[in-house]
Every structure is written in structure tokens, then in C-alpha cells.
Scaffold this motif. Structure first.
Motif: not given
Length: 236
Positions: A2-9, A20-21, A106-108, A113-116
Motif C-alpha cells: 500500500x501507500x500513505x495518503x492524507x485525509x482531512x479531519x 491505503x491498500x 474521504x473514501x466515498x 486519486x482513486x475513484x470514490x
């Protein structure tokens, strides 16, 4: 890998990292993997990689970021175990649920850069098991699973708010969740139409850890097979 991504609170006043995998091809759904008190360590990342191999987008948010970002501890090392208990004492699980809700959002909407991904489940361990229960009660997550969740017996007043399916795995010899707490969980949730409870006779806290001394292979495989079937049904 996987890789690491940032998520806004949730209030957009800060951000935290998440492992994220992603699967090959389009994810069939997403699963948030909620950490134990040991942070997003190799075991939690391995959980994510396993879900990705099954076709899910798997995301493990760093929930201790307000205390210290990037905590990774080994429960088999006594000094690190005690350090983890110290963080647990400082941690506010209400913040954790907000961060999980931000992760759902964030996932939805699309993460890294991935689709929801519309359908989102959550699975947590220890502290994460408690947070999986709280997530089921406080968010619109589509399905949740908790392994050996701590202090759920003290939060049964929230059970009425659980609107989507929840599964809890309860080892009967859990040295952190005693017989009285287990009895209270059963009394409060056995009749709940959205909740499924599974007991694991003679197993202790941490039996489904990916690695280390706590793992019980047969118990872990049984619980994980039930979790996989649960998500296959409710995240379809």
C-alpha cells in the motif's frame, strides 16, 4: 503493498495520514481497518493488504495522530506494550469516531486519486473493536465488525442507534474484557436485530492478530472467515 495518503479531519481543521491498500481493478467495496493501541503497525498494514487481495479498498487511518503521528508498536515487547497503554489512557475515542467518519467521507469522495467507493465497512481490534461499535452507532457506515472490543459494556446505551449490521467477536478468556462485561454485552445486544455476536471459548484478547505471540491460528481463521462472509453479504 500500500501507500500513505492524507485525509482531512471532519471539520477540515487538520489532517491525518492513512495507509491505503488498493486492489487490482475496481474495488468491490471499501473497508476501514481500525488500529489497536499499537498504531498502524505491520500487523494492521498486513490486514489491509489482505483485504486488498480480496478485492477491497482497505484504509487504516492513523488515529493516534493527535498524540503522536506515526506510532508503530510491538505488543510482544513489554516496554512498547506499556507505552501503548499510556497512549490509550490519553486517547479520546470520540475523536476517533470523528476521524473514522472523515475517512468514510474521504473514501466515498475518492482517496489518493482513486475513484470514490460508495459501500464502506469497518473492522477494528481491541480499541478498534470499541471504535467499530461506536462507528456503527454514530455514523452511516454500511457494516462494522469488532474483535475483542474493550469497554463496549459501558456504551450499551448507544445500541438503539445501530442502524446497519454489526458483528462482534468475543473471546471468553479475554483478560481485558471479563465475564461480567461479556455478560452485559450479551444481555444488551443478543436481541438486537442488527447485531451478531460470536463467542470463542477459551481464547484471549488479541487472538486474531496477524503476527506475534497473541495469535491463535484456528480461532483467527474462524473469526476472519466469518468477517469475510459478513462483508461479502453486507457490502455487496
Amino acid at each position: 503493498m500500500g501507500s500513505t495518503h492524507s485525509i482531512a479531519t471532519f471539520d477540515n481543521e487538520g489532517s491525518f495520514s492513512a495507509y491505503v491498500a488498493a486492489p487490482e481493478g475496481t474495488p468491490k467495496a471499501a473497508i476501514i481497518v481500525i488500529q489497536e493501541i499499537f498504531g498502524v503497525n505491520p500487523g494492521i498494514r498486513q490486514k489491509c493488504d489482505g483485504w486488498a487481495a480480496q478485492g477491497y479498498l482497505a484504509v487504516a487511518p492513523d488515529l493516534f495522530w493527535r498524540i503522536k503521528p506515526g506510532i508503530e508498536l510491538d505488543p510482544d515487547v513489554e516496554a512498547e506494550l506499556q507505552e501503548a497503554f499510556g497512549y490509550f489512557g490519553q486517547y479520546d475515542p470520540d475523536d476517533g469516531v470523528k476521524d473514522i467518519e472523515a475517512t468514510i467521507r474521504a473514501i466515498r469522495s475518492g482517496i489518493g486519486g482513486l475513484d470514490g467507493v460508495a459501500k464502506v465497512g469497518a473492522v477494528g481490534y481491541c480499541l478498534g473493536g470499541r471504535l467499530a461499535y461506536m462507528t456503527a452507532a454514530r455514523t452511516d457506515v454500511d457494516a462494522s465488525v469488532g474483535y475483542y472490543g474493550v469497554m463496549i459494556d459501558q456504551m450499551l446505551s448507544e445500541a438503539h442507534a445501530i442502524a446497519n449490521p454489526l458483528m462482534l467477536h468475543i473471546p471468553t478468556a479475554d483478560h481485558l474484557v471479563g465475564p461480567e462485561a461479556q455478560a452485559a454485552i450479551h444481555a444488551g445486544l443478543d436481541d438486537h436485530p442488527k447485531v451478531t455476536l460470536h463467542d470463542y471459548e477459551g481464547l484471549d484478547h488479541g487472538f486474531a492478530a496477524e503476527m506475534g505471540n497473541r495469535r491463535d491460528e484456528a480461532g483467527a481463521q474462524l473469526a476472519d472467515s466469518r468477517t469475510a462472509a459478513f462483508f461479502a453479504e453486507h457490502l455487496a
